[in-house]
Write a protein that holds these residues in place. Structure first.
Motif, PDB file in Angstrom:
ATOM      1  N   ASP A  58       0.817  -1.262  -0.100  1.00 49.90           N
ATOM      2  CA  ASP A  58      -0.011   0.043  -0.014  1.00 49.90           C
ATOM      3  C   ASP A  58       0.812   1.324   0.021  1.00 49.90           C
ATOM      4  O   ASP A  58       0.576   2.335   0.774  1.00 49.90           O
ATOM      5  CB  ASP A  58      -1.043   0.101   0.894  1.00 49.90           C
ATOM      6  N   HIS A 218      -4.704  -0.967   6.045  1.00 57.00           N
ATOM      7  CA  HIS A 218      -3.794   0.417   6.337  1.00 57.00           C
ATOM      8  C   HIS A 218      -3.905   0.238   7.866  1.00 57.00           C
ATOM      9  O   HIS A 218      -3.603   1.667   8.577  1.00 57.00           O
ATOM     10  CB  HIS A 218      -4.534   1.370   5.891  1.00 57.00           C
ATOM     11  N   GLN A 221      -5.882   3.359   9.375  1.00 52.73           N
ATOM     12  CA  GLN A 221      -5.282   4.638   8.974  1.00 52.73           C
ATOM     13  C   GLN A 221      -5.652   5.522  10.210  1.00 52.73           C
ATOM     14  O   GLN A 221      -4.543   5.971  10.699  1.00 52.73           O
ATOM     15  CB  GLN A 221      -5.927   5.330   7.805  1.00 52.73           C
ATOM     16  N   THR A 261      -1.483   6.370   2.002  1.00 49.52           N
ATOM     17  CA  THR A 261      -3.096   6.640   2.301  1.00 49.52           C
ATOM     18  C   THR A 261      -3.815   6.416   1.255  1.00 49.52           C
ATOM     19  O   THR A 261      -3.381   6.521   0.133  1.00 49.52           O
ATOM     20  CB  THR A 261      -3.186   7.777   3.282  1.00 49.52           C
ATOM     21  N   ARG A 267      -3.090   9.792   8.232  1.00 49.45           N
ATOM     22  CA  ARG A 267      -2.950   8.643   9.209  1.00 49.45           C
ATOM     23  C   ARG A 267      -2.848   9.343  10.620  1.00 49.45           C
ATOM     24  O   ARG A 267      -2.343  10.287  10.996  1.00 49.45           O
ATOM     25  CB  ARG A 267      -1.759   7.918   8.825  1.00 49.45           C
TER      26      ARG A 267
END
Length: 282
Positions: A58, A218, A221, A261, A267
């Motif tokens: 990512d 993620h 985030q 992101t 984040r």
């Protein structure tokens, strides 16, 4: 006077909180965390003892002119035997266009150098799924092995490591997972599985021993201290596979918090990460 003093105290507390939030938010986007994990596998083949795998997930590069975060200077100082890029290497800001492909430009020299240094593998994420025909050519030019519901046998000390790379989860779901399921028909003493969405793990977790590397979540985030992942796309609130390690008999899953992101560009309490996995026999 007392009232004014109280107002001042409240103002300074509020200001301190605002500053703390800003500092944490900036650090959560810019302060890379490098994890080194030892993964113990039941009856790991002897030729894989001590084998080290780098995972990058990512990255979400979103500019043809600059990097959001230079992870490569950290990677240059790490010791590993192969590299796995588990999807969403770019942000899907320009579907079907060459501009979308140019988001990789700042990283291309480093990706090419990585592929020259060690065998390097890539599997698609949801942000590449619609331009995958172009990505195949780009990865081939960089010397990176693109696994597209494929099995690759990497030679190691005269034997091999079986590496399976799957297509993106939503694509596989449309075909009832048949092409991916077929990759696990034959028995194997150990497999390394690369996939983007960790939900795919449920399809093959009974086919161990294996180590699966995934991303996509993620880590939510936006996180809170001491709380697990709060939200993951496709899994919703308090997801089954948020981040970190998950175990099922002799199958191990690791879900990376990733580097970049999505279109929500923040984040919080969630540093970007890359990771090294060293295989050891249990």
């Amino acid at each position: 006077m007392k009232k004014k003093r109280k107002i001042k105290i409240i103002f300074y507390i509020f200001l301190a909180l605002v500053i703390a939030v800003v500092v944490i938010t900036i650090a959560s986007s810019r302060w890379l965390k490098v994890y080194e994990h030892v993964v113990y596998i039941e009856n790991l083949p002897p030729h894989l003892e001590g084998f080290r795998i780098l995972q990058v997930s990512d990255l979400h590069s979103n500019s043809p002119y600059r990097m959001n975060l230079n992870i490569w200077r950290h990677i240059d100082n790490l010791d590993f035997d192969m590299a796995a890029i588990t999807g969403d290497i770019v942000l899907d800001g320009a579907w079907h266009s060459r501009q979308h492909m140019r988001y990789l430009d700042p990283h291309k020299p480093y990706l090419e150098a990585l592929a020259q240094r060690v065998p390097t593998f890539f599997v698609e994420g949801n942000h590449e799924a619609r331009t995958i025909h172009i990505f195949k050519d780009i990865m081939a030019d960089l010397g990176i092995n693109f696994l597209f519901n494929d099995t690759y046998f990497l030679p190691i000390n005269g034997v091999h490591l079986e590496i399976i790379g799957t297509r993106e989860y939503s694509i596989m779901r449309r075909s009832s997972f048949a092409p991916m399921d077929a990759l696990f028909d034959a028995p194997s003493p150990f497999r390394l599985v690369l996939t983007h969405n960790p939900q795919a793990f449920d399809r093959f977790k009974d086919e161990g021993p294996l180590l699966t590397l995934a991303g996509h979540s993620h880590g939510g985030q936006i996180r809170l201290p001491f709380f697990p992942t709060l939200y993951s796309p496709g899994q919703g609130i308090l997801p089954k596979y948020g981040d970190g390690f998950y175990y099922h008999d002799d199958a191990v899953l690791y879900v990376s918090r990733g580097v970049g992101t999505t279109h929500f560009p923040l984040r919080f309490w969630n540093r970007p990460e890359i990771a090294i996995f060293e295989l050891r026999r249990k």
